[in-house]
Scaffold this active site. Structure first.
Site: not given
Ligand code: BGC
Length: 814
Positions: A486
C-alpha cells in the site's frame, strides 16, 4: 523469556504474569456479538460493527495502557483487587489468564480468596457471559464485596470520542432489579439497547460514572468501591456505566458463582417499537427472556461446553501429528484460530486497529479466504459474492467496503491495481476446496447496484482483463495507486525537484508498473484458465494462456535484474528494486510471487531469486521487505520512504510475505529452507523471546522491526493480518503439502529432511482422508509412491472417491 505456556490439551495459552510486555488479547464471539479481552481484563464489546454498534467504551492509546474493560473489583477489608490485576494493580498471590478458543479464564487469588472468571460469547447469542466463582480457601468465614463495572459507549464509537457537546446530554439508563439497561439512542431513534445484569439480587448499583468513580476519580480506585457502598445512581447524560454491588459471605471451603450477562438487544421493527414506549420505558421482553437462559451456573457452564464443542468440531477438519510439537500446536490450534478471527474481523478491531478506521479490505478479505475456506465454506462463498458485488464494471474495485452495509467505501475509492486479481485467487481457493462451480452462475451486482448485475464468472473475466487492459510502457501491469504494498505509491511525482508532489487521477498514471502484479497475473491467471476450461470457454482459456505466456516473457525481459526480480518502474520509468538503485535495491514481494508463479523456473531464475533473498534480505527474526532501507524521503516513491529504516514497508519484517518466500522455496524444492523461513516468524517457535517480540506468542503480528531499526525483533500489529491465512496456507498446503486441487486432494510435501514424516487427517468434500507420509530417505521433496486404501496410484493426487467417507492414504517420499 516467556510469560506463560501453551496448554495444547485444552487449546489454551496460559499467561502466568499480568505484566506481559503488551496487552495479550483474545477474541470472544464468532457471529454477531464480539468482545476483545486482554490478559488483564481490558477490552470492549460490539455488535456486528465495531464502529457503529459499540457497546462498551475503550480508550486507545490510553495511559496507563489498556485501562478500560469489563472489570470486577473484590473488596475484602482494606484490600481491593481484580481477578485480572487491572485496574487496581494490586499484587496477587496467584494469577493465570487462560486464553482459549473463544473464551478467556482468569484464575487468581488474594488472601486465600480465590476468583475464577470466565468470559465468553455463547454460540448463537448476542451477549457476553462473565461467570465469576469465588472460593474461600481460608479457615475463617469471609465477608467481602464484589463490584462489577463496565463503561457504556454511546454506540457510534467515532462520535462517542469526538462529539461531546451533544453526547454529554444524551445518556439514559433504566434499572430493574439486578438488570441495568443502557438505552441511549444514537440520533435517529433505534430499537436497540444494552443490558448488563447478574443472576442474583444486588445490594446496590451505579449507572453514573462520576458517582461511581467520584469527582476526579479513576477506575483504579473508584470511590464507591473504596467506601464499599454503591450510590444507586441513575445516569442522566454524561457517562452511563453499569455496576452491581454484591455482598458475599463464604464459610471456609465454600464457593459461590455469579453469572453476569452483557447483551445487545434489538426489538424487531415490525413491533413498531421505535426507541421507547409511551411511558418512555424500553421494551424488556427479550432481555428478560435472555436473562432466563443464563440465570444459573449450570446453564452458563452448559453454554461454555457447547462453545468448546463448536471449536473442537471446527478445528477437527485438518489436524496433523508429527514429532514437531510446535508444528502440531500451530496447525491444529493457533493458525486456524487466527484465520477464523481474521475472517470475523477483517482489519477492523484489534489493539492496533481502532474499529473505526477501516472497513473490510477487498484484497485483505480475498486473501483471508485462503486460510478459512476449509473451515466454513458456506460463509466463504457468501463472502466472495459480497466482495464481488462492490467491484466496478471495468473490473477494478473499491479498496474497502463497510461490513454493515456491504457497500464500497467511497472515502478510500479504488485504484489499487492488484485488487481484481485477488478475487480470482479467493474464488480459485473456494472452488478447489469445495468443487462447487455453481458460484460462477450467481447473479452478482457491480458497485452494489443490482441493476448492473452479471453472473459471477463475468466478474472473474473482468478481473483478469483489467490487468491486460492496463499495461505500461514495458507491457508490465500498471501499478495504479499501489499494489499489495500500500505504501509504494509510484504515481506521486513532482514536476520540478523540490516541488510538492502531485498525483494522477483516482486510478493510475500512464507509466508506473508493477512486477509484483505481473507475478500475480501469471499465478492466478493459471487458475482463471482452469476455471474457463471447466466452463467450456475454450477461446477465453486460450486467450488467457497467451496473455500469461506473454507476461512471463515480459517479466524475464523487463522484470529481471540479473540476480533477482525487479520490483517496479516508477513514473519516470526508473527501476525500483534494482542493483542500480541507491536504496531499495531488492524487494521481497516479486521474489515470492514470481517464483510462486514459476516464472523462469526452468531457466534458473527462481532458484537464483531465492538465493538472493537469503543473501540480501535474511535476518534471524525473518526476512525483511527490502534492502537497503530508504534513508531519505522520495516523493516519487510515496509513503514507503516516509517510515524510519526498519519499520513497516521500509525494510520491516512483514510477516505477511515471509510465507510467500517459504512457499516459493517449496517450488524450487528446498524443504529445509522453506521450514527455516516458516519457523523464524512462527509464534510457537519464538515464544522464548517474548520479551523481544513483545506481542502475543500464540498469533502472528503484521510486522516485526527489521535489522535497520533500533528495536530489531519487536513485533507490532498482532492478530488482524493476511499473515494468518498465508502462513496456514504455507504450512498446510506447501510444507505438509496437503493441497486441494480442482480434481482432488494433492499430497506434495516439502519438509525439512530431518523429519521422518507425519500423519494428517483432512476432511475434503465430504470425505475424511487419513494421510500418512513417510520420509525414509530423508529427502526434502518428492513423492516416490502413493497408495490409496492399499492400491497404488499414479502421481500424487488422490482421485475423488465414490461412495466412501473415509480414505487411507500412504505416501512415501523419495
Ligand atoms: C494492508 C494490506 C497491505 C499491507 C502492505 C496492510 O496493512 O492491510 O492490504 O497489503 O499492509 O502494505
Amino acid at each position: 523469556m516467556k510469560f506463560g505456556y501453551f496448554d495444547d490439551a485444552n487449546k489454551e495459552y496460559v499467561i502466568t504474569s499480568p505484566k506481559t510486555p503488551l496487552p495479550w488479547i483474545n477474541y470472544l464471539g464468532s457471529e454477531n456479538f464480539f468482545s476483545l479481552i486482554s490478559n488483564t481484563c481490558g477490552g470492549y464489546s460490539f455488535y456486528k460493527d465495531a464502529k457503529l454498534l459499540r457497546l462498551t467504551r475503550y480508550r486507545y492509546n490510553n495511559v496507563p495502557f489498556d485501562s478500560n474493560g469489563h472489570y470486577y473489583y473484590i473488596k475484602e477489608g482494606d484490600t481491593i483487587w481484580n481477578p485480572g490485576w487491572m485496574p487496581t494493580k494490586t499484587d496477587l498471590d496467584a494469577y493465570e489468564c487462560h486464553h482459549g478458543m473463544g473464551y478467556s479464564t482468569f484464575r487468581s487469588s488474594k488472601n486465600d480468596l480465590q476468583a475464577e472468571l470466565t468470559a465468553f460469547v455463547p454460540v448463537g447469542k448476542n451477549c457476553e457471559i462473565n461467570q465469576l466463582t469465588l472460593t474461600n480457601n481460608s479457615k475463617e468465614t469471609k465477608d467481602f464485596s464484589v463490584f462489577s463495572y463496565v463503561e457504556f459507549c454511546l454506540w457510534n464509537a467515532m462520535d462517542d470520542m469526538t462529539n461531546f457537546q451533544r453526547n454529554f446530554s444524551t445518556g439514559e439508563v433504566e434499572v430493574h432489579g439486578s438488570a441495568i439497561y443502557h438505552k441511549t439512542e444514537y440520533r435517529e431513534r433505534r430499537n436497540h439497547y444494552a443490558l448488563y445484569a447478574v443472576n442474583a439480587p444486588v445490594d446496590g448499583f451505579d449507572t453514573d460514572r462520576d458517582s461511581f468513580l467520584g469527582a476526579y476519580g479513576e477506575n483504579s480506585a473508584p470511590e464507591v468501591v473504596v467506601s464499599d457502598q454503591s450510590k444507586n445512581s441513575i445516569a442522566s447524560g454524561w457517562a452511563p456505566v453499569g455496576s452491581h454491588h454484591l455482598k458475599v459471605s463464604l464459610a471456609p471451603g465454600e464457593s459461590k458463582t455469579f453469572v453476569f450477562i452483557l447483551a445487545y438487544i434489538e426489538n424487531p421493527v415490525e413491533e413498531k417499537w421505535i426507541g421507547r414506549a409511551e411511558d418512555g420505558k424500553i421494551n424488556r421482553t427479550r432481555a428478560e427472556a435472555l436473562m432466563k437462559e443464563f440465570d444459573t451456573k449450570e446453564k452458563s457452564e452448559a453454554a461454555l461446553a457447547e462453545l468448546k464443542k463448536y471449536w473442537d468440531e471446527l478445528l477437527s477438519h485438518f489436524t496433523v501429528s508429527s514429532s514437531e510439537e510446535k508444528l502440531d500446536r500451530m496447525v491444529n490450534i493457533w493458525h486456524q484460530y487466527q484465520c477464523m478471527v481474521t475472517f470475523n474481523m477483517s482489519r477492523s478491531a484489534s489493539y492496533f486497529e481502532s474499529g473505526i478506521g477501516r472497513g473490510m479490505g477487498f484484497r485483505d478479505s480475498c486473501q483471508d479466504l485462503l486460510g478459512f475456506v476449509h473451515l466454513i465454506p458456506d460463509r466463504a462463498r457468501e463472502r466472495i459474492l459480497d466482495i464481488a458485488a462492490t467491484q466496478f464494471e471495468d473490473g477494478s474495485a473499491y479498496h474497502q467496503y463497510q461490513p454493515l452495509t456491504k457497500k464500497g467505501n467511497s472515502d478510500i475509492g479504488s485504484g489499487f491495481n492488484d485488487d481484481p486479481l485477488w478475487l480470482i485467487a479467493g474464488t480459485a481457493a473456494y472452488i478447489k476446496e469445495t468443487g462447487d462451480y455453481t458460484i460462477l452462475d450467481e447473479k452478482t451486482p457491480y458497485d452494489s447496484d443490482p441493476s448492473k448485475a452479471t453472473d459471477f464468472m463475468e466478474h472473474l473475466r473482468r478481473s483478469f482483463h483489467y490487468t491486460i487492459d492496463h499495461l505500461g510502457p514495458h507491457k508490465l501491469p500498471l501499478i495504479g495507486r499501489a499494489d499489495w504494498n500500500d505504501c509504494l505509491n509510484l504515481n506521486c511525482f513532482s514536476t520540478e525537484p523540490g516541488e510538492s508532489f502531485q498525483t494522477f487521477g483516482p486510478s493510475e498514471g500512464p507509466n508506473a508498473e508493477s512486477v509484483f502484479i505481473a507475478g500475480m497475473f501469471v499465478r492466478y491467471g493459471k487458475d482463471y484458465v482452469e476455471i474457463c476450461r471447466h466452463r467450456g470457454l475454450e477461446d477465453e482459456a486460450k486467450l488467457a494462456e497467451n496473455a500469461i505466456a506473454e507476461m512471463e516473457k515480459t517479466v524475464l525481459d523487463a522484470g529481471w535484474d540479473g540476480e533477482w526480480f525487479l520490483r517496479a518502474y516508477d513514473h519516470y520509468k526508473n527501476k525500483i528494486g534494482s542493483k542500480e538503485c541507491e536504496d531499495g535495491k531488492i524487494f521481497i514481494e516479486p521474489q515470492g510471487f514470481c517464483v510462486m508463479a514459476e516464472i523462469g523456473l526452468k531457466e534458473g531464475n527462481c532458484l537464483k531469486a531465492m538465493e538472493s533473498v537469503e543473501k540480501y534480505l535474511d535476518t534471524k527474526y525473518g526476512i525483511v521487505l527490502l534492502q537497503p532501507p530508504y534513508h531519505r524521503y522520495h516523493v516519487e516513491l510515496g509513503e514507503i520512504s516516509s517510515y524510519p529504516p526498519g519499520y513497516k514497508e521500509n525494510a520491516g519484517i512483514f510477516c505477511h510475505n515471509n510465507p510467500w518466500i517459504s512457499i516459493a522455496e517449496t517450488v524450487v524444492g528446498r524443504g529445509n529452507r522453506a521450514w527455516q523461513v516458516y519457523t523464524r516468524t512462527c509464534p510457537a517457535y519464538i515464544e522464548d523471546i517474548s520479551e523481544i517480540h513483545r506481542t502475543e506468542p500464540y498469533v502472528y503480528s503484521q510486522m516485526i522491526a527489521g535489522k535497520d531499526a533500533p528495536n530489531f525483533g519487536e513485533a507490532k500489529n498482532s492478530w488482524l493480518t493476511g499473515t494468518a491465512a498465508w502462513t496456514f496456507l504455507d504450512v498446510s498446503q506447501y510444507i505438509l503439502g496437503i493441497r486441494p486441487d480442482y480434481d482432488g486432494l494433492t499430497v506434495d510435501p516439502c519438509i525439512p529432511s530431518t523429519l521422518d514424516g507425519f500423519e494428517a487427517k483432512r476432511d475434503f468434500r465430504g470425505v475424511t482422508y487419513h494421510i500418512s507420509v513417510r520420509n525414509p530417505k530423508h529427502v526434502e521433496k518428492g513423492v516416490a509412491s502413493m497408495t490409496v486404501d492399499g492400491i497404488a496410484v499414479d502421481g500424487n493426487t488422490i482421485p475423488l472417491p465414490t461412495g466412501k467417507t473415509e480414505v487411507s492414504v500412504e505416501v512415501v517420499m523419495g
